[in-house]
Design an enzyme around this catalytic site. Structure first.
Site, PDB file in Angstrom:
ATOM      1  N   ASP A 284       3.568  96.267 -64.728  1.00  0.00           N
ATOM      2  CA  ASP A 284       3.147  97.292 -65.683  1.00  0.00           C
ATOM      3  C   ASP A 284       3.034  96.663 -67.071  1.00  0.00           C
ATOM      4  OD1 ASP A 284       2.745  99.380 -67.404  1.00  0.00           O
ATOM      5  OD2 ASP A 284       4.436 100.586 -66.719  1.00  0.00           O
TER       6      ASP A 284
ATOM      7  N   SER B 265       2.943 114.480 -66.007  1.00  0.00           N
ATOM      8  CA  SER B 265       3.873 113.652 -65.228  1.00  0.00           C
ATOM      9  C   SER B 265       4.793 114.445 -64.313  1.00  0.00           C
ATOM     10  CB  SER B 265       4.708 112.794 -66.172  1.00  0.00           C
ATOM     11  OG  SER B 265       3.888 111.874 -66.858  1.00  0.00           O
TER      12      SER B 265
END
Length: 635
Positions: free
Chosen positions: A353, A329
């Site tokens: 999401d 990430s």
């Protein structure tokens, strides 16, 4: 009576003939000798006189003093000291080497390792090669041997400069080490035309700064013309050209910061690189575990070599430079910035999401199974929504992402002044065509872009590249080449030369897009995944946590306790501070240790706390002023 006279006359005649023959023979010999003397002294006088002159004059090389290495505050990282050594030339021995060593051992202490190493090196050396037998003789031992040296032809006592690394294992992968000149080194020196400058030298830079800055550190060899007797005994010095010492190097490294960072990796494997964004100077460069470079100076012994070489932790590998990893990430801020710059997605555009992204029937899930609901770019970075970036990857496209990320140094050689840097992999459709031979393997699939967008898949970068990209982001797109040597100081003239002074390039980035990414990264530390690690910090930093898979789970749930330790996820973190005026940018990885937020971020906090401490900065300012005043005084 008559017969007696006749016999006497006959004997006299024979004697006379012998005398004449002997006289003629002597005359011929003297004539030949005279002719030979005339030939040598008259006809061949010039050539033989020159050869005779060369025979009586020995040209002795004088190795130069190697330049020393200091950190940015003047702390010694590599220095030299004088040392007495005993070396042996086998061709000059009048007894077998074993017998000589036994006899010499009665005068000078020779340890079992001295003997073992000597005989090992003797087997690999020529008859006329000088082989080290014992070093670090004290004054008493040296004087005692000198008094008895006539008993040991072929054994030579000499003084030399010896390298020493007083910081031990600290910054070992930066400094590297020197070692005995090998056959490969000799071939390289011969090819490069530098062999003459190494006459009399026994060591050369092997790794790290010692290798990449070898020519600068080595200096120039001097010579001494000495008149000697037929037995080789020196009579007088005819001419001397002094050696030129090597230049000293001042590194950008801060050994205090280096040791603070190294202490955080005790018992762990990993890497950390800290850079000053405004200059590109590397402030800390950690590869854990490390090693003691002093072991290599005179050739490492078998036992220590096996410990280092056979260790499963691989302490000899320069992890920030050579190790390549998926960066997880920590790649997301750069992907988001690419989307903004390329106009692929607006900062306020929200996507749903539900905890996963579905493509062609395949689900790509969020780490930990979290679901964040409607998510915009800022929130996606703060909470590290994988789903947001899964969906963003195909919108940007792998080739466009490649071209954008390349500007920050991902998948590129940064040009840092260390040897052995790896390029890593910044994937693209062109890269895949070249990387695979079979046509069916060369095709790029959209699902592969999904993984690339979250720092996984084919992505494989060095920690140096991640730290450099973070530094460039902190400096608004100004790319300063990362470097460790900041200054070269000539010890004779006092002249100081800086190494990197101008940017390599500047990335054309819109300020409003940079502000969006930097604000989101600041909130990662204020209220996001790294909030606990940076709670109560007296400065505002910006960063991004990351966790990278070592192997594919293939849809299974990750349980660290059920997985072999060396197959567990890597913990990563990248950050810079302070936000308003970045003075330090870093990237770090702790191998197989789990979440970046809980393992890697606290290490960065410790490093930032040290570097941004008001007391340290005040002390640093005083040091800079003192060094400037000293430089003015020398001038």
């Amino acid at each position: 009576m008559f017969e007696f006279k006749k016999t006497t006359h006959h004997l006299k005649r024979r004697l006379l003939i012998r005398v004449v023959v002997a006289g003629v023979f002597a005359a011929v010999c003297f004539a030949g000798l005279g002719w030979r003397l005339w030939h040598l002294q008259v006809e061949r006088y010039e050539g033989l006189a020159e050869r005779a002159d060369r025979n009586r004059i020995a040209v002795v090389p004088i190795p130069p003093r190697r330049g020393e290495i200091f950190d940015r505050n003047g702390e010694v990282l590599a220095r030299n000291y004088r040392d007495y050594t005993l070396s042996v030339t086998r061709a000059h021995l009048d007894v077998p080497p074993e017998q000589m060593v036994d006899a010499l051992g009665e005068l000078v202490y020779l340890s079992p390792s001295n003997r073992r190493r000597f005989f090992q090196n003797l087997k690999q050396s020529g008859h006329y090669t000088s082989v080290l037998l014992r070093n670090n003789l004290n004054d008493t031992e040296a004087s005692w041997f000198a008094a008895h040296s006539y008993k040991f032809p072929g054994v030579e006592l000499s003084a030399r400069w010896v390298r020493e690394y007083p910081q031990g294992e600290s910054a070992a992968h930066v400094l590297g080490y020197v070692g005995r000149i090998s056959e490969d080194d000799l071939e390289t020196l011969e090819k490069e035309g530098r062999m003459g400058n190494y006459r009399g030298s026994s060591t050369i830079g092997k790794k790290g700064i010692e290798k990449t800055w070898e020519e600068t550190l080595h200096g120039r060899t001097g010579i001494e013309e000495v008149e000697v007797t037929a037995t080789g005994r020196p009579v007088r010095t005819l001419k001397r050209t002094d050696p030129v010492p090597g230049s000293d190097l001042v590194l950008s490294l801060d050994i205090g910061l280096q040791k603070v960072a190294e202490a955080q990796f005790a018992g762990r494997r990993g890497a950390l690189v800290a850079i000053e964004p405004s200059s590109g100077e590397v402030l800390a460069f950690v590869s854990a575990p490390s090693f003691d470079p002093n072991l290599f100076i005179d050739g490492i012994d078998v036992e220590n070599w096996r410990k280092l070489n056979d260790s499963p932790d691989h302490p000899l590998i320069n992890r920030p430079l050579y190790g390549t990893y998926p960066i997880g990430s920590t790649y997301k801020p750069f992907v988001a910035l690419a989307a903004l710059e390329l106009g692929k997605r607006g900062p306020n555009e929200r996507i749903s999401d539900p905890g996963y992204f579905e493509l062609a029937g395949q689900r790509f899930r969020n780490a930990g199974g979290a679901a964040y609901g409607p998510t915009n770019m800022h929130r996606a970075i703060v909470v590290s929504s994988d789903t947001y970036f899964y969906s963003l990857g195909p919108e940007i496209g792998v080739d466009a992402l490649h071209d954008f990320s390349k500007q920050f140094g991902f998948g590129q050689i940064t040009g840092i002044d260390l040897d052995g840097e790896r390029r890593g992999v910044l994937p693209s459709t062109d890269w895949k065509r070249k990387a695979y031979k079979k046509p069916e393997q060369q095709h790029w699939y959209t699902g592969e872009t999904v993984s690339v967008a979250v720092g996984q898949g084919y992505n494989s970068f060095t920690l140096l590249q991640l730290a450099q990209a973070t530094s460039v982001l902190a400096s608004n797109g100004v790319y300063m080449q990362p470097h460790l040597v900041s200054q070269i100081e000539n010890p004779q003239s006092g002249r100081v030369e800086r190494t990197v002074t101008q940017p390599s390039h500047v990335i054309d980035l819109k300020p409003e897009n940079l502000a969006i990414i930097r604000n989101a990264m600041a909130d990662v530390l204020r209220s996001g995944t790294a909030r606990r690690a940076f709670a109560g910090a007296p400065y505002q930093a910006a960063g991004k946590t990351g966790t990278a898979q070592v192997y594919s789970l293939r849809g299974a749930k990750y349980k660290a306790s059920e997985i072999d330790e060396r197959l567990r996820d890597h913990a990563l973190f990248m950050a810079y501070a302070p936000v308003e005026n970045p003075k330090i940018a870093l990237a770090l990885i702790v191998e197989n240790s789990g979440w970046g937020a809980t393992v890697a971020a606290p290490i960065a906090r410790t490093v930032f706390d040290y570097w941004l401490s008001p007391d340290r900065e005040h002390q640093q300012d005083e040091t800079v002023v003192a060094q400037a005043q000293a430089a003015e005084g020398n001038q």
